[in-house]
Design a protein around this motif. Structure first.
Motif, PDB file in Angstrom:
ATOM      1  N   ALA A 133       0.839  -1.204   0.000  1.00  7.54           N
ATOM      2  CA  ALA A 133       0.000   0.000   0.000  1.00  7.54           C
ATOM      3  C   ALA A 133       0.874   1.255   0.000  1.00  7.54           C
ATOM      4  N   ARG A 134       1.957   1.207   0.753  1.00  9.94           N
ATOM      5  CA  ARG A 134       2.846   2.374   0.797  1.00  9.94           C
ATOM      6  C   ARG A 134       3.498   2.615  -0.560  1.00  9.94           C
ATOM      7  N   ILE A 135       3.815   1.548  -1.248  1.00  7.36           N
ATOM      8  CA  ILE A 135       4.411   1.711  -2.582  1.00  7.36           C
ATOM      9  C   ILE A 135       3.394   2.350  -3.535  1.00  7.36           C
ATOM     10  N   ILE A 136       2.137   1.915  -3.460  1.00  5.84           N
ATOM     11  CA  ILE A 136       1.100   2.534  -4.310  1.00  5.84           C
ATOM     12  C   ILE A 136       1.019   4.029  -4.014  1.00  5.84           C
ATOM     13  N   THR A 137       0.954   4.366  -2.733  1.00  6.77           N
ATOM     14  CA  THR A 137       0.832   5.779  -2.363  1.00  6.77           C
ATOM     15  C   THR A 137       2.032   6.581  -2.877  1.00  6.77           C
ATOM     16  N   LEU A 138       3.210   6.012  -2.761  1.00  7.78           N
ATOM     17  CA  LEU A 138       4.415   6.723  -3.209  1.00  7.78           C
ATOM     18  C   LEU A 138       4.388   7.042  -4.699  1.00  7.78           C
ATOM     19  N   GLU A 139       3.965   6.094  -5.509  1.00  9.48           N
ATOM     20  CA  GLU A 139       4.059   6.337  -6.949  1.00  9.48           C
ATOM     21  C   GLU A 139       2.792   6.932  -7.545  1.00  9.48           C
ATOM     22  N   ASN A 140       1.634   6.678  -6.891  1.00  7.62           N
ATOM     23  CA  ASN A 140       0.370   7.165  -7.448  1.00  7.62           C
ATOM     24  C   ASN A 140      -0.149   8.413  -6.735  1.00  7.62           C
ATOM     25  N   GLY A 141       0.133   8.551  -5.446  1.00  9.93           N
ATOM     26  CA  GLY A 141      -0.290   9.727  -4.708  1.00  9.93           C
ATOM     27  C   GLY A 141      -1.479   9.505  -3.796  1.00  9.93           C
ATOM     28  N   LYS A 142      -2.342   8.521  -4.098  1.00  7.69           N
ATOM     29  CA  LYS A 142      -3.566   8.343  -3.309  1.00  7.69           C
ATOM     30  C   LYS A 142      -3.241   8.084  -1.837  1.00  7.69           C
ATOM     31  N   SER A 143      -4.223   8.328  -0.973  1.00  7.88           N
ATOM     32  CA  SER A 143      -3.988   8.194   0.472  1.00  7.88           C
ATOM     33  C   SER A 143      -3.720   6.731   0.827  1.00  7.88           C
ATOM     34  N   LEU A 144      -3.066   6.561   1.969  1.00  6.65           N
ATOM     35  CA  LEU A 144      -2.725   5.212   2.405  1.00  6.65           C
ATOM     36  C   LEU A 144      -3.986   4.373   2.617  1.00  6.65           C
ATOM     37  N   SER A 145      -5.065   4.982   3.083  1.00  4.37           N
ATOM     38  CA  SER A 145      -6.275   4.176   3.281  1.00  4.37           C
ATOM     39  C   SER A 145      -6.861   3.744   1.933  1.00  4.37           C
ATOM     40  N   ASP A 146      -6.795   4.613   0.931  1.00  5.79           N
ATOM     41  CA  ASP A 146      -7.217   4.199  -0.416  1.00  5.79           C
ATOM     42  C   ASP A 146      -6.317   3.074  -0.923  1.00  5.79           C
ATOM     43  N   SER A 147      -5.008   3.188  -0.662  1.00  5.25           N
ATOM     44  CA  SER A 147      -4.073   2.174  -1.157  1.00  5.25           C
ATOM     45  C   SER A 147      -4.304   0.830  -0.472  1.00  5.25           C
ATOM     46  N   ARG A 148      -4.582   0.878   0.838  1.00  5.38           N
ATOM     47  CA  ARG A 148      -4.879  -0.383   1.538  1.00  5.38           C
ATOM     48  C   ARG A 148      -6.140  -1.010   0.960  1.00  5.38           C
ATOM     49  N   GLY A 149      -7.130  -0.162   0.702  1.00 10.41           N
ATOM     50  CA  GLY A 149      -8.366  -0.661   0.082  1.00 10.41           C
ATOM     51  C   GLY A 149      -8.064  -1.288  -1.270  1.00 10.41           C
ATOM     52  N   GLU A 150      -7.179  -0.650  -2.015  1.00 15.81           N
ATOM     53  CA  GLU A 150      -6.855  -1.210  -3.334  1.00 15.81           C
ATOM     54  C   GLU A 150      -6.168  -2.573  -3.204  1.00 15.81           C
ATOM     55  N   ILE A 151      -5.256  -2.707  -2.234  1.00 15.60           N
ATOM     56  CA  ILE A 151      -4.569  -3.995  -2.077  1.00 15.60           C
ATOM     57  C   ILE A 151      -5.566  -5.102  -1.708  1.00 15.60           C
ATOM     58  N   ALA A 152      -6.507  -4.781  -0.831  1.00 17.55           N
ATOM     59  CA  ALA A 152      -7.508  -5.794  -0.461  1.00 17.55           C
ATOM     60  C   ALA A 152      -8.305  -6.210  -1.702  1.00 17.55           C
ATOM     61  N   TYR A 153      -8.693  -5.209  -2.482  1.00 13.33           N
ATOM     62  CA  TYR A 153      -9.461  -5.454  -3.717  1.00 13.33           C
ATOM     63  C   TYR A 153      -8.610  -6.251  -4.709  1.00 13.33           C
ATOM     64  N   ALA A 154      -7.345  -5.855  -4.857  1.00 11.37           N
ATOM     65  CA  ALA A 154      -6.446  -6.507  -5.815  1.00 11.37           C
ATOM     66  C   ALA A 154      -6.224  -7.976  -5.437  1.00 11.37           C
ATOM     67  N   ALA A 155      -5.975  -8.233  -4.152  1.00 12.95           N
ATOM     68  CA  ALA A 155      -5.703  -9.601  -3.695  1.00 12.95           C
ATOM     69  C   ALA A 155      -6.924 -10.486  -3.922  1.00 12.95           C
ATOM     70  N   GLU A 156      -8.098  -9.892  -3.735  1.00 11.68           N
ATOM     71  CA  GLU A 156      -9.345 -10.655  -3.846  1.00 11.68           C
ATOM     72  C   GLU A 156      -9.534 -11.265  -5.238  1.00 11.68           C
ATOM     73  N   PHE A 157      -8.958 -10.661  -6.259  1.00 11.76           N
ATOM     74  CA  PHE A 157      -9.078 -11.250  -7.604  1.00 11.76           C
ATOM     75  C   PHE A 157      -8.347 -12.594  -7.680  1.00 11.76           C
TER      76      PHE A 157
END
Ligand code: NAP
Ligand code: MG
Length: 505
Positions: free
Chosen positions: A113-137
């Motif tokens: 999640a921290r890597i997403i935030t670093l390169e994309n800019g979105k907040s850490l809570s958005d990034s954590r949400g994205e990782i949960a969503y991504a893993a679920e696939f």
């Protein structure tokens, strides 16, 4: 600029820059930056590299190998060589590899999640949400891998038996955008691997690090060499064209702009490559006069502000019944104006920077155009000064129908509110778009909501919900928003070919 919370954060911005350069280096320690081809890391054949920047500080945080045509064709070689053995593995074995990938990504949520935030800019809570969503696939497709059921029937007149089987299509080329650096790729890798396909991924140039960090986890999960290949490249057009015209690539799955999707469809036509296209959107967010306004506000905050509005499903046009428009606009402006803007890694920040200067400038142009045509600014409306591509959460009311942002994707944190009086007129306006991806409807009357949903020309409707994305549901659009579906049961079928055997009984 409206919110004082937003201003205060930006003043803190200067300190963040220095702090961030150190924490970025530490966070990115051990993240590979070369090309992942055939289970080995290698530099680009011409040695070229490109910089990845933190959009909050504009600083370069990594230098990544830029794949050439030769490298990308080597990735297709590797995927082609791995295809036969991977397709021959039992579905259960493939499913268990995917299940382990789900577990490893989930284990590493915070780091990724921290890597997403670093390169994309979105907040850490958005990034954590994205990782949960991504893993679920991976979890969802681990379960789908073992449920590919064929058919058998008796031919009506010939006496033959009809056996229908689903076979993996072959090598799939996956081209992904920067707005969800993890999830837009796993939404393709999960079903492709479950189906028995092998893949070459071309990530967005702005955000290759998340996928680079994911490759060792896939290897640890048991993905064999060559089954997943990753080729960042700043020559996207050239390398994708070369792979599409190679003849061995059998599927192109693309997520990104309608403009690029159209180009890829034309290129896919030459080799009759099967396309799956997740393209742009222009989602209407409809609030009827009987809606629970507080619930509609909660939904609007998600539909508009998840990912700072940089989502193809983001609410782009608000149509609010005139009887409740004042209350809705006032409450939305209060919530949006209070959001904390700053570096996405900072505590409490929900509004990170947009991905680059061009995106930020386009958002501001759209806001200025709407203002010039008569829209009123309730909060936000001016880009932040200083470093980073920040744009504050903005609410516009009295937006005229001819404003550019009614027709175009905003892709930023701007809520544009129009009012309606008559439901028929509202439906006509909601459907007056070349796009047809997502839409949102708030009403206390489910029967009315379902009737409206049925008449909306879109692939997905959130009914009293501000979010439609779900790995277990078919995601996709109609009209210029795309072709095909990702997720649900349908997602897997993008990577399967149907074969039928006529049997002399
Ligand atoms: P984009 O410019 O279309 O880029 C998407 C991907 O295509 C990137 O990897 C990009 O590489 C690559 N690309 C660019 N030009 C290409 C070309 N001529 N040939 C082959 N590949 C090419 O889109 P974006 O700016 O990253 O993302 C924003 C857009 O994506 C929005 O319109 C949004 O609605 C849409 N989107 C749709 C969905 C969905 O599921 N429907 C999801 C997310 C985003 P580079 O990075 O090197 O340019
Ligand atoms: Mg682009």
């Amino acid at each position: 600029m409206g919110g004082s919370a937003q201003e205060a954060c930006l003043n803190a911005n200067a300190n963040t820059v220095a702090l961030n350069a150190r924490s970025a280096a530490k966070l990115l320690e051990g993240v590979p930056t070369d090309l992942w081809i055939g289970g080995r890391w290698r530099a680009a054949s011409d040695g070229a590299r490109f910089d990845v920047r933190d959009p909050a500080t504009e600083e370069a945080i990594a230098s990544v190998a830029s794949g050439t045509v030769e490298d990308c064709l080597a990735a297709v070689d590797a995927a082609q060589a791995a295809f036969g053995p991977w397709a021959a593995r039992s579905p259960r074995v493939r499913g268990e590899v995917l299940r382990r990938a789900f577990e490893l990504i989930t284990r590493d949520t915070d780091r990724l999640a921290r890597i997403i935030t670093l390169e994309n800019g979105k907040s850490l809570s958005d990034s954590r949400g994205e990782i949960a969503y991504a893993a679920e696939f991976f979890r969802w497709n681990a379960e789908e891998a073992v449920r590919v059921i064929g058919q058998s029937s008796r031919a009506p007149s010939s006496g033959a038996r009809i056996l229908v089987n689903h076979k993996p299509a072959g090598v799939a080329l996956l081209v992904t955008p920067w707005n969800f650096p993890a999830a837009m790729a796993t939404r393709k890798i999960g079903p492709a691997l479950a189906a028995g396909c092998t893949v070459v991924i071309k990530p967005a140039t702005a955000t290759p690090l998340t996928m680079l960090a994911l490759m060792p986890l896939l290897q640890e999960a048991g993905v064999p060499a060559g089954v997943v290949n990753l080729v960042p490249s700043r020559s996207s057009g050239k390398v994708v064209s070369a792979m599409l015209s190679d003849g061995r690539v059998r599927v192109i799955s693309f997520t990104g702009s309608t403009e690029v999707g159209r180009t890829l469809l034309k290129e896919a036509a030459d080799n009759i490559v099967r396309p799956a296209m997740e393209l742009g959107g222009n989602a209407p967010f409809i609030v009827c006069e009987d809606a629970n306004i507080d619930e509609a506000i909660e939904g609007a905050m998600i539909a508009k502000m998840r990912n700072i509005g940089e989502a193809c499903t983001a609410a782009n046009r608000f149509y609010v019944h005139e009887a409740v428009a004042d209350e809705f606009s006032r409450k939305l402006a209060a919530r949006m104006g209070a959001l904390k803007m700053g570096h996405g890694l900072e505590d409490g920040v929900t509004v990170g920077p947009l991905v680059n200067a061009q995106t930020r400038d386009k958002v501001h142009e759209l806001v200025q155009d709407a203002r010039a045509k008569g829209a009123k600014v309730l909060t936000g409306g001016e880009p932040a000064k200083g470093r980073g591509y920040f744009y504050p959460a903005t609410v516009l009311t009295a937006v005229p129908g001819n404003a550019d942002l009614v027709r175009e994707e905003i892709f930023g944190p701007v809520a544009a509110i129009q009012t309606f009086h008559d439901e028929e007129e509202m439906l006509r306006l909601a459907n007056a778009s070349e796009y047809g991806l997502a839409s949102y409807v708030y009403t206390a009357d489910l029967k009315r909501g379902l009737a409206i949903a049925e008449r909306l020309e879109v692939g997905m409707v959130g009914l009293n919900r501000g979010m439609v994305s779900d790995p277990a549901a078919p995601f996709g659009g109609v009209k210029q928003s795309g072709l095909g579906r990702e997720g649900g049961h349908e997602g897997l079928f993008e990577y399967l070919e149907t074969q039928y055997v006529s049997v002399n009984w």
